[in-house]
Design a protein around this motif. Sequence first.
Motif, PDB file in Angstrom:
ATOM      1  N   LEU A  70       0.824  -1.205   0.000  1.00 16.36           N
ATOM      2  CA  LEU A  70       0.000   0.000   0.000  1.00 16.36           C
ATOM      3  C   LEU A  70       0.861   1.259   0.000  1.00 16.36           C
ATOM      4  CD1 LEU A  70      -2.697   1.470   0.139  1.00 16.36           C
ATOM      5  CD2 LEU A  70      -2.658   1.156   2.634  1.00 16.36           C
ATOM      6  N   ALA A  71       1.828   1.321   0.898  1.00 18.09           N
ATOM      7  CA  ALA A  71       2.714   2.497   0.962  1.00 18.09           C
ATOM      8  C   ALA A  71       3.491   2.642  -0.348  1.00 18.09           C
ATOM      9  CB  ALA A  71       3.657   2.392   2.148  1.00 18.09           C
ATOM     10  N   LEU A 110       9.736   3.502  10.386  1.00 23.91           N
ATOM     11  CA  LEU A 110       8.392   3.745  10.914  1.00 23.91           C
ATOM     12  C   LEU A 110       7.376   2.796  10.283  1.00 23.91           C
ATOM     13  CD1 LEU A 110       8.172   7.639  11.085  1.00 23.91           C
ATOM     14  CD2 LEU A 110       7.884   6.058  12.995  1.00 23.91           C
ATOM     15  N   LEU A 111       7.493   2.600   8.983  1.00 28.81           N
ATOM     16  CA  LEU A 111       6.581   1.701   8.286  1.00 28.81           C
ATOM     17  C   LEU A 111       6.722   0.280   8.823  1.00 28.81           C
ATOM     18  CD1 LEU A 111       4.434   1.426   6.100  1.00 28.81           C
ATOM     19  CD2 LEU A 111       6.278   1.087   4.441  1.00 28.81           C
ATOM     20  N   LYS A 112       7.940  -0.129   9.073  1.00 30.23           N
ATOM     21  CA  LYS A 112       8.195  -1.475   9.591  1.00 30.23           C
ATOM     22  C   LYS A 112       7.502  -1.677  10.941  1.00 30.23           C
ATOM     23  CE  LYS A 112      11.923  -4.682  10.624  1.00 30.23           C
ATOM     24  NZ  LYS A 112      13.371  -4.886  10.650  1.00 30.23           N
ATOM     25  N   SER A 113       7.485  -0.651  11.767  1.00 26.13           N
ATOM     26  CA  SER A 113       6.898  -0.772  13.100  1.00 26.13           C
ATOM     27  C   SER A 113       5.406  -0.438  13.139  1.00 26.13           C
ATOM     28  CB  SER A 113       7.647   0.136  14.086  1.00 26.13           C
ATOM     29  OG  SER A 113       7.443   1.495  13.759  1.00 26.13           O
ATOM     30  N   THR A 114       4.833  -0.071  12.000  1.00 25.21           N
ATOM     31  CA  THR A 114       3.418   0.305  11.938  1.00 25.21           C
ATOM     32  C   THR A 114       2.532  -0.930  11.959  1.00 25.21           C
ATOM     33  OG1 THR A 114       3.909   2.301  10.690  1.00 25.21           O
ATOM     34  CG2 THR A 114       1.673   1.458  10.505  1.00 25.21           C
ATOM     35  N   ASP A 146      -3.304  -0.108  10.442  1.00 21.80           N
ATOM     36  CA  ASP A 146      -3.367   1.347  10.612  1.00 21.80           C
ATOM     37  C   ASP A 146      -3.284   2.021   9.247  1.00 21.80           C
ATOM     38  OD1 ASP A 146      -3.176   4.026  11.299  1.00 21.80           O
ATOM     39  OD2 ASP A 146      -1.823   3.665  12.983  1.00 21.80           O
ATOM     40  N   PHE A 147      -4.431   2.073   8.571  1.00 25.65           N
ATOM     41  CA  PHE A 147      -4.512   2.613   7.214  1.00 25.65           C
ATOM     42  C   PHE A 147      -3.977   4.037   7.123  1.00 25.65           C
ATOM     43  CE2 PHE A 147      -6.872   5.089   4.057  1.00 25.65           C
ATOM     44  CZ  PHE A 147      -6.539   4.405   2.899  1.00 25.65           C
ATOM     45  N   PHE A 148      -4.330   4.889   8.088  1.00 23.82           N
ATOM     46  CA  PHE A 148      -3.908   6.283   8.019  1.00 23.82           C
ATOM     47  C   PHE A 148      -2.390   6.417   8.148  1.00 23.82           C
ATOM     48  CE2 PHE A 148      -8.410   7.033   8.951  1.00 23.82           C
ATOM     49  CZ  PHE A 148      -8.687   8.015   8.020  1.00 23.82           C
ATOM     50  N   GLN A 149      -1.781   5.679   9.044  1.00 25.17           N
ATOM     51  CA  GLN A 149      -0.331   5.783   9.193  1.00 25.17           C
ATOM     52  C   GLN A 149       0.390   5.208   7.976  1.00 25.17           C
ATOM     53  OE1 GLN A 149       1.287   4.627  12.960  1.00 25.17           O
ATOM     54  NE2 GLN A 149       3.359   5.084  12.337  1.00 25.17           N
ATOM     55  N   ILE A 150      -0.065   4.068   7.487  1.00 23.51           N
ATOM     56  CA  ILE A 150       0.555   3.463   6.304  1.00 23.51           C
ATOM     57  C   ILE A 150       0.414   4.398   5.100  1.00 23.51           C
ATOM     58  CG2 ILE A 150       0.420   1.542   4.663  1.00 23.51           C
ATOM     59  CD1 ILE A 150      -0.586  -0.160   7.127  1.00 23.51           C
ATOM     60  N   SER A 151      -0.795   4.923   4.889  1.00 19.56           N
ATOM     61  CA  SER A 151      -1.027   5.853   3.777  1.00 19.56           C
ATOM     62  C   SER A 151      -0.203   7.119   3.944  1.00 19.56           C
ATOM     63  CB  SER A 151      -2.509   6.214   3.681  1.00 19.56           C
ATOM     64  OG  SER A 151      -3.281   5.070   3.449  1.00 19.56           O
ATOM     65  N   GLY A 152      -0.194   7.656   5.152  1.00 19.07           N
ATOM     66  CA  GLY A 152       0.589   8.866   5.421  1.00 19.07           C
ATOM     67  C   GLY A 152       2.056   8.674   5.107  1.00 19.07           C
ATOM     68  N   ALA A 173      -2.475  12.681   7.503  1.00 15.20           N
ATOM     69  CA  ALA A 173      -2.859  11.283   7.761  1.00 15.20           C
ATOM     70  C   ALA A 173      -2.171  10.743   9.011  1.00 15.20           C
ATOM     71  CB  ALA A 173      -2.534  10.413   6.547  1.00 15.20           C
ATOM     72  N   MET A 174      -0.924  11.131   9.218  1.00 19.53           N
ATOM     73  CA  MET A 174      -0.197  10.694  10.420  1.00 19.53           C
ATOM     74  C   MET A 174      -0.841  11.284  11.676  1.00 19.53           C
ATOM     75  SD  MET A 174       2.280   8.697   9.435  1.00 19.53           S
ATOM     76  CE  MET A 174       3.446   8.716  10.770  1.00 19.53           C
ATOM     77  N   ILE A 175      -1.251  12.541  11.608  1.00 16.87           N
ATOM     78  CA  ILE A 175      -1.923  13.177  12.752  1.00 16.87           C
ATOM     79  C   ILE A 175      -3.243  12.458  13.042  1.00 16.87           C
ATOM     80  CG2 ILE A 175      -3.109  15.281  13.494  1.00 16.87           C
ATOM     81  CD1 ILE A 175      -0.855  16.825  11.952  1.00 16.87           C
ATOM     82  N   ILE A 176      -3.993  12.143  11.997  1.00 12.95           N
ATOM     83  CA  ILE A 176      -5.243  11.403  12.182  1.00 12.95           C
ATOM     84  C   ILE A 176      -4.965  10.055  12.828  1.00 12.95           C
ATOM     85  CG2 ILE A 176      -7.144  10.234  10.961  1.00 12.95           C
ATOM     86  CD1 ILE A 176      -7.009  12.601   8.924  1.00 12.95           C
ATOM     87  N   SER A 177      -3.932   9.370  12.376  1.00  9.50           N
ATOM     88  CA  SER A 177      -3.560   8.075  12.951  1.00  9.50           C
ATOM     89  C   SER A 177      -3.234   8.200  14.432  1.00  9.50           C
ATOM     90  CB  SER A 177      -2.358   7.495  12.199  1.00  9.50           C
ATOM     91  OG  SER A 177      -1.861   6.358  12.866  1.00  9.50           O
TER      92      SER A 177
END
Length: 163
Positions: free
Chosen positions: A6-7, A83-87, A91-97, A147-151
């Motif tokens: 996705l990212a 960060l992506l590895k630890s997500t 968590d759609f918003f963090q991955i997308s962000g 998106a990260m803030i929303i996450s």
Amino acid sequence: MKKYSLAGIIAAVIIILDQVTKIAVRNNLELWSSKTLIPDYFNLVYVVNKGAAFGFLNRGDISWQRTFFIVVTIISLGAITMLLKSTNDKDFFQISGLGFILGGAIGNLIDRILYGEVTDFLDIYVGTYHWPAFNVADIAICLGALAMIISIYRNKSNAPDTV
């Protein structure tokens, strides 16, 4: 869909949109020119920026900003990957962000490597008050940050109280 896919897809789309729009601007406008699209609100411009956001370090009397921003961007790409590895996979918003930020960072990195400066072309303003010109990569970075803030907000509101 796995978080890396996705990212990666989001980043690839951003990079392509960013580079295609910058190529169109470089091929169809003269450097430092402007074309009014919505009078008193929006112009298409062709400007370049050797610095960072809002013209930070965009100066002709220093020569190290290209190398500095390339190194900082490469370090940032590593941090984004970590960060992506630890997500959390859900968590759609963090991955997308992270995908948006990754794509935007790479889009501007390509400009820095190829041209030594970033092409900006979107000029939003009201009357004589102009926002600094920006590009698709810059939009993606801002959307990624949102998106990260929303996450963070969603994860905080879903966390159990530990008082």
